[in-house]
Design a protein around this motif. Structure first.
Motif, PDB file in Angstrom:
ATOM      1  N   TYR A  33     -11.922  -3.115   2.221  1.00 52.73           N
ATOM      2  CA  TYR A  33     -11.868  -2.855   3.665  1.00 52.73           C
ATOM      3  C   TYR A  33     -11.552  -1.303   3.994  1.00 52.73           C
ATOM      4  O   TYR A  33     -10.579  -0.791   3.323  1.00 52.73           O
ATOM      5  N   SER A 165      -0.342  -4.533   8.134  1.00 53.99           N
ATOM      6  CA  SER A 165      -1.214  -3.559   7.513  1.00 53.99           C
ATOM      7  C   SER A 165      -2.259  -4.600   7.237  1.00 53.99           C
ATOM      8  O   SER A 165      -2.193  -5.817   6.304  1.00 53.99           O
ATOM      9  N   GLY A 166      -3.352  -4.310   7.270  1.00 51.64           N
ATOM     10  CA  GLY A 166      -4.650  -4.912   6.934  1.00 51.64           C
ATOM     11  C   GLY A 166      -4.770  -5.695   5.852  1.00 51.64           C
ATOM     12  O   GLY A 166      -4.805  -6.935   5.655  1.00 51.64           O
ATOM     13  N   SER A 167      -4.382  -4.947   4.706  1.00 53.56           N
ATOM     14  CA  SER A 167      -4.680  -5.698   3.463  1.00 53.56           C
ATOM     15  C   SER A 167      -3.556  -6.528   3.028  1.00 53.56           C
ATOM     16  O   SER A 167      -3.650  -7.471   2.157  1.00 53.56           O
TER      17      SER A 167
HETATM   18  C1  DP6 Z   1      -8.274   1.323   0.174  1.00 55.42           C
HETATM   19  O1  DP6 Z   1      -4.466  -2.208   4.539  1.00 55.42           O
HETATM   20  O2  DP6 Z   1      -3.375   0.135   3.873  1.00 55.42           O
HETATM   21  O3  DP6 Z   1      -6.811  -0.301  -0.205  1.00 55.42           O
HETATM   22  O4  DP6 Z   1      -4.713  -1.695   7.903  1.00 55.42           O
HETATM   23  O5  DP6 Z   1      -4.198   0.546   8.207  1.00 55.42           O
HETATM   24  O6  DP6 Z   1      -2.533  -0.759   6.828  1.00 55.42           O
HETATM   25  P1  DP6 Z   1      -3.988  -0.667   7.315  1.00 55.42           P
HETATM   26  O7  DP6 Z   1      -4.806  -0.175   6.130  1.00 55.42           O
HETATM   27  P2  DP6 Z   1      -4.535  -0.666   4.443  1.00 55.42           P
HETATM   28  O8  DP6 Z   1      -5.806  -0.125   3.874  1.00 55.42           O
HETATM   29  C2  DP6 Z   1      -6.389  -0.776   2.446  1.00 55.42           C
HETATM   30  C3  DP6 Z   1      -7.577   0.069   2.093  1.00 55.42           C
HETATM   31  C4  DP6 Z   1      -8.048  -0.264   0.530  1.00 55.42           C
HETATM   32  C5  DP6 Z   1      -8.978  -1.061   0.377  1.00 55.42           C
HETATM   33  C6  DP6 Z   1      -8.458  -2.364   0.546  1.00 55.42           C
HETATM   34  O9  DP6 Z   1      -7.346  -2.868   0.042  1.00 55.42           O
HETATM   35  O10 DP6 Z   1      -9.351  -3.344   0.837  1.00 55.42           O
END
Ligand code: DP6
Length: 361
Positions: A33, A165-167
């Motif tokens: 993501y 947080s998205g993940s």
């Molecule tokens: C590189 O979930 O930390 O780990 O939604 O802004 O809190 P926010 O972002 P976050 O992004 C994770 C990005 C990653 C890839 C992934 O876990 O898919």
């Protein structure tokens, strides 16, 4: 389901005071993501392994106020110490979820949280932390609405965690979770994580993840900045399309057990994530010389031994080494003798896939 489905009806239950504890794991994305729209909607779908040992434990104490307040009222303790610096993130989480949890201003909360992994390990605690807090709040909502079924509980917990947080929305269940709409994954949604609904060959069960702590410093690129880099990115559209393609490929791979293909998709995803950072404006280089040294040794070891270990990366210098349980002995030996020397103080964390969050008695 739509956002509307998560707005509560009148509550029939009561909760004046109490406490609840959830333990929630971290996760490691296979398809990443990277890029989001408003309201924490992902720009592309992702899939992750839920981890087992890297966990956050959160206790939420709540007591009902005589009169609902105009703002949120909470105290935050991290590893037993009051932590003012974490408060803005929680405040924001409360603001984003208030519509869906309208009781939030009716209570005084104390949040106590701790991690099973060192805070300064460079392992993101937002996924495990936000999912644990979302689950605690869902337990309180369940007291207010005792008719709520488990399926809805889990979905809404993931929905709320995503707003933090998205993940984090991928940390509620295990061992594989998809987040983001994708044609080939029935039931997939941009709003919450979906436990992977198709066959997974045994070789992918209890998959090992040894996390090599190359750089334990604070994240150089916050996730907010990181995701926003994709907004004007020259390769964004192609990248988002590629994530859909890679998820489709993984679906076949998980069903057929083709480890060679698994390695290709997973390593390419990791390098693409970093390539996106290296080709954005501003640009970032998050790998360290030790990250590259480890990757090169992994390539060599695989060539020489036919092992099926591979690597993936987050938005940092640490390396996640993934491999089937069957190969544990040889790979761990290799990690100890060849890779640990590239880690900060020789440190690494042994983890493997797990079944998701747990409520503690
Ligand atoms: C590189 O979930 O930390 O780990 O939604 O802004 O809190 P926010 O972002 P976050 O992004 C994770 C990005 C990653 C890839 C992934 O876990 O898919």
């Amino acid at each position: 389901m739509t956002e509307q489905d998560f707005l509560p009806q009148e509550y029939s239950g009561r909760a004046t005071e109490g406490e609840v504890t959830w333990q929630s794991p971290s996760n490691i994305a296979l398809v990443k993501y990277w890029g989001k729209l408003d309201n924490q909607i992902p720009a592309n779908p992702s899939i992750s392994f839920t981890l087992n040992n890297c966990r956050t434990t959160t206790t939420l104490r709540y007591s009902k106020k005589e009169k609902a307040a105009t703002d949120f009222d909470f105290e935050l303790y991290f590893e037993k110490e009051k932590k003012e610096s974490f408060k803005p993130k929680i405040q924001k989480f409360f603001e984003r979820t208030f519509e869906y949890l309208p009781f939030l201003k009716d209570y005084k909360f104390t949040i106590e949280t701790s991690n099973s992994f060192p805070h300064s390990s460079g392992i993101a605690s937002s996924a495990s932390g936000m999912s644990a807090l979302a689950l605690c709040l869902m337990s309180l909502e369940k007291e207010l609405d005792p008719t709520m079924d488990n399926e809805f509980f889990t979905k809404k917990a993931s929905f709320l965690a995503r707003l933090g947080s998205g993940s984090a929305c991928r940390s509620i269940e295990g061992e594989l979770v998809v987040w983001g709409e994708n044609e080939e994954i029935k039931g997939s949604s941009n709003l919450f994580g979906l436990k992977y609904p198709y066959a997974v060959l045994e070789v992918f069960q209890n998959y090992q993840d040894t996390i090599l702590l190359v750089d334990k410093g604070e994240k150089q690129v916050s996730s907010t900045v990181g995701h926003s880099l994709m907004e004007e990115h020259p390769y964004a559209e192609r990248r988002f399309a590629q994530a859909h393609e890679n998820l489709g490929k993984l679906k076949q791979i998980l069903k057929k057990g083709d480890l060679e293909e698994f390695i290709k998709v997973v390593e390419s995803e990791a390098l693409t994530l970093h390539a996106m950072m290296m080709t954005s404006q501003p640009y970032f280089l998050l790998m360290k010389p030790n990250t590259l040294a480890i990757i090169e040794k992994i390539f060599r070891f695989r060539k020489e031994t036919g092992s099926h270990l591979c690597f993936t990366l987050d938005a940092g210098a640490n390396v996640h080494v993934l491999y089937p349980e069957k190969e544990k002995e040889e790979v761990l030996q290799f990690i100890k003798t060849e890779l640990a020397q590239h880690c900060d103080k020789g440190q690494f964390i042994e983890d493997h896939t797990g079944m998701g969050a747990k409520k503690l008695a």
